[in-house]
Structure formats: C-alpha cells, structure tokens
Write an enzyme that holds these catalytic residues in place. Sequence first.
Site, PDB file in Angstrom:
ATOM      1  N   GLY A 134       3.646   0.390   1.025  1.00  0.00           N
ATOM      2  CA  GLY A 134       2.492  -0.341   1.509  1.00  0.00           C
ATOM      3  C   GLY A 134       1.630  -0.955   0.502  1.00  0.00           C
ATOM      4  N   ARG A 152       9.530  -2.332   2.797  1.00  0.00           N
ATOM      5  CA  ARG A 152      10.095  -0.983   2.841  1.00  0.00           C
ATOM      6  C   ARG A 152      11.563  -1.117   3.128  1.00  0.00           C
ATOM      7  NH1 ARG A 152       4.935   0.936   5.539  1.00  0.00           N
ATOM      8  NH2 ARG A 152       3.678   1.688   3.746  1.00  0.00           N
ATOM      9  N   ASP A 194       5.656   7.419  -3.674  1.00  0.00           N
ATOM     10  CA  ASP A 194       6.846   8.156  -3.961  1.00  0.00           C
ATOM     11  C   ASP A 194       8.241   7.765  -3.646  1.00  0.00           C
ATOM     12  OD1 ASP A 194       5.857   8.791  -1.516  1.00  0.00           O
ATOM     13  OD2 ASP A 194       7.102  10.718  -1.306  1.00  0.00           O
ATOM     14  N   THR A 238      -0.637   2.961  -4.341  1.00  0.00           N
ATOM     15  CA  THR A 238      -0.831   3.382  -2.870  1.00  0.00           C
ATOM     16  C   THR A 238      -2.532   3.518  -2.530  1.00  0.00           C
ATOM     17  OG1 THR A 238      -0.369   5.050  -1.166  1.00  0.00           O
ATOM     18  CG2 THR A 238       0.123   5.635  -3.441  1.00  0.00           C
ATOM     19  N   ASP A 279      -3.326   5.819  -0.573  1.00  0.00           N
ATOM     20  CA  ASP A 279      -3.357   7.179  -0.023  1.00  0.00           C
ATOM     21  C   ASP A 279      -3.706   8.322  -1.139  1.00  0.00           C
ATOM     22  OD1 ASP A 279      -2.559   6.166   2.174  1.00  0.00           O
ATOM     23  OD2 ASP A 279      -0.471   6.730   1.909  1.00  0.00           O
ATOM     24  N   ASP A 290      -1.808  10.027  -3.034  1.00  0.00           N
ATOM     25  CA  ASP A 290      -1.130  11.272  -2.609  1.00  0.00           C
ATOM     26  C   ASP A 290      -0.089  11.337  -3.622  1.00  0.00           C
ATOM     27  OD1 ASP A 290       0.386   9.061  -1.963  1.00  0.00           O
ATOM     28  OD2 ASP A 290       1.195   9.845   0.092  1.00  0.00           O
ATOM     29  N   ARG A 341      -1.822   8.607   5.618  1.00  0.00           N
ATOM     30  CA  ARG A 341      -0.460   8.858   5.887  1.00  0.00           C
ATOM     31  C   ARG A 341      -0.493  10.316   6.182  1.00  0.00           C
ATOM     32  NH1 ARG A 341       3.995   6.190   5.965  1.00  0.00           N
ATOM     33  NH2 ARG A 341       3.580   4.624   4.510  1.00  0.00           N
TER      34      ARG A 341
HETATM   35  O1  F6P Z   1       0.773   4.311   2.470  1.00  0.00           O
HETATM   36  C1  F6P Z   1      -0.263   3.511   3.006  1.00  0.00           C
HETATM   37  C2  F6P Z   1      -0.558   3.336   3.969  1.00  0.00           C
HETATM   38  O2  F6P Z   1      -1.669   2.569   4.680  1.00  0.00           O
HETATM   39  C3  F6P Z   1      -0.841   4.771   5.054  1.00  0.00           C
HETATM   40  O3  F6P Z   1      -2.154   5.156   4.749  1.00  0.00           O
HETATM   41  C4  F6P Z   1      -0.358   4.597   6.363  1.00  0.00           C
HETATM   42  O4  F6P Z   1      -0.166   5.528   7.123  1.00  0.00           O
HETATM   43  C5  F6P Z   1       0.759   3.562   6.173  1.00  0.00           C
HETATM   44  O5  F6P Z   1       0.574   2.824   4.988  1.00  0.00           O
HETATM   45  C6  F6P Z   1       0.464   2.537   7.415  1.00  0.00           C
HETATM   46  O6  F6P Z   1       2.009   1.814   7.092  1.00  0.00           O
HETATM   47  P1  F6P Z   1       2.181   0.410   7.804  1.00  0.00           P
HETATM   48  O7  F6P Z   1       1.285  -0.564   7.019  1.00  0.00           O
HETATM   49  O8  F6P Z   1       3.723   0.084   7.738  1.00  0.00           O
HETATM   50  O9  F6P Z   1       1.626   0.384   9.213  1.00  0.00           O
END
Ligand code: F6P
Length: 327
Positions: free
Chosen positions: A14, A75, A106, A129, A131, A133, A175
């Site tokens: 992301g 991804r 990660d 990120t 997050d 995390d 997440r």
């Molecule tokens: O990891 C970053 C994040 O924005 C999370 O907070 C969220 O769960 C996820 O990515 C959303 O992913 P996507 O953009 O693929 O919907």
Amino acid sequence: MGSIKNIGILTSGGDSPGMNAAIRAVVRTGIYHGLEIFGIRRGYQGMIEGDIFKMQTTDVSNIIQRGGTILKTARSLEFMTDAGMEKAYTQLKKHNIEALVLIGGDGTFRGAAKFFEQHFIPAIGIPGTIDNDLTGTDFTIGFDTAVNTAIDAIDKIRDTAEAHDRLFVVEVMGRDAGYIAINSGIACGAEDILIPEQVADINQVLARIDNDERRKKTVHIIVVAEHEGYGGAKEVKDIITNRFPALDVRACVLGHIQRGGSPSYADRVMASRLGFAAVNALLSGKTQVMAGLINGKVALTPFSEIVKGDGYAMNTDMLQMIRVLSI
Ligand code: F6P
C-alpha cells in the site's frame, strides 16, 4: 559490496505519504556517491516485467511534497513464486542492478529476504506504510500524515455530530493494527476506541453510551479500526441502534483518503533521513536490513527480525487513559 555501482529502487504494498520523499533521498544520495539509480515501477511486479528506467536527479524534482509514489506500487503474488523471482532476477541482470532499496511493509521485506536466499541480491528496506505496524522502527513513513488526515476528518464529523446531537462511529484504516485508531481517537477526544489488538467488551461500550445519554452528553464519537472484532463501523452502528433505537447514530468509513495527501513534516523528514541512510548502509556493506528510526536515531534491523508490531501493550495503556479523559 564496496563495488556496488547500480542500485534499483521500488515501492511495494500500500502506498503511503512520504514515499516520494524517500525515493528522492535515495536517488540523490546515490547519484551524489556516483551510483546509477534505476527506478522499478509497480514494485516486484514491475521488476518481473522489466518496467525499469534509469533515474536522474531531475526525476525526483518537485516530489517531496506529493503523496502517492511516482514509482507506483503493487502487491505481487507472482514474485512469491520461484519462477517469478527468476524472472525478476533476469531483469535485474539485464540492467546490471546489483542491489536494491525497497520501500514498503513486512511483506516487502519478506520477499526481499527470500530473493536474497535464492539470488544473492543485497537489499536495504525502508518502512513505508500508514499502519505503523512494524517492529524495528518507532514510526513508519506515512503514519503521521494518515493520523492527521483522520484527525481532520473526525473534527469535521464532530461539528455535524454536535449540530444534530448524533452519535458517530468512525472507521479508520490500520489493517490489523490499532495505531491510527488510538492516536486519532485520543487527538479528537473520542468517547471510545475499538482496536483489533484487544476486542472490546461490547456491553461496556453500550454501558458508556447509556451513561453519556443519562448525563445528556450530546456528542459521542466512537473510533473503530478496521478489523476490530465486530466487523467495522456499520456493524458497530447496528449493534448500538438495536440497543438504543431512539438514538440517532451514523457510521462513517474514512477509507483511502487516509493513504493520500501531502506528507506531514514528520514524514518528509523521516523519509529523507531513511533514504539517505539506506544508500549509505548499502555502500558500507550492509544488506538484508531495514533502516528505521528508534528513539530518534537511525537503526538497522535484520529483515528476519521485522515482524508486524504487537501494539497491544501501548494500546492497552492508552485505552485506559481514554476512559479517564472522556468522562
Ligand atoms: O496497509 C495499508 C492499508 O491502507 C491498510 O490500512 C488497509 O487495510 C489496506 O492497506 C487496504 O488495502 P487496499 O488499498 O488494497 O484496499
């Protein structure tokens, strides 16, 4: 390792505000040291497909203030396969790329660790990120901006909540981590915060609403992190409405606005420091480590030790404080 001449850089997973500032720092530090820097578009997937171009200092002009990533991101499931890694390695060889700087989370670093085992391409990671995390750093690039975006939105929601005497359940990203929820919730004076690391007792949440109702506290904001245990803002709103049918309750999912926007000063400075540090680390022979900030100082942590952070301890302390501050 001192003989490295060509470095590839990519962003993966992301996107997060500040990734561009990190790219800028890597490109300019590398060129300063006489290296050739190759941008790899769309993360590992672009590496597999050979979407690679040589970068000049001007390619990173005027990007430090921009959200998103000029290298784009993805991804890639294919990179997780041996065949995908083989294709990616072939593309790196084609461009004489001898080392990598990887900006991501990660999953990005797990991929790099496996790639090194199979093809011996040195790599340095930079945590990017929203997050926050990851272990190995106190903050990830983009987290500060994302929290500030959430704060801005929740403050606005509070205005309309107060005007209508409404209860709002606001869902933020993260997440499996409650960092954005906890920090934006505290900063906005939320009445309750629900996070994935510690599933809340819904009866206590309802009891606190009941108490506020009796005291005629007119605004009640509950910040919930996605994946918090009850399904998200809409589900929590439904539980509240079932229990208190007379209450005017709304759910609001902030979503991807938290991923965009101009990075905050904190994210720009951290991204610049870590980009600079990542290139210097590669040149001094380091590999398979992530450059993070611990207690304000750059720290290199092996990929093998980078895991999704367990924010449980911090979150628990903070949750206790919120109960006191929202009486
Ligand atoms: O990891 C970053 C994040 O924005 C999370 O907070 C969220 O769960 C996820 O990515 C959303 O992913 P996507 O953009 O693929 O919907």
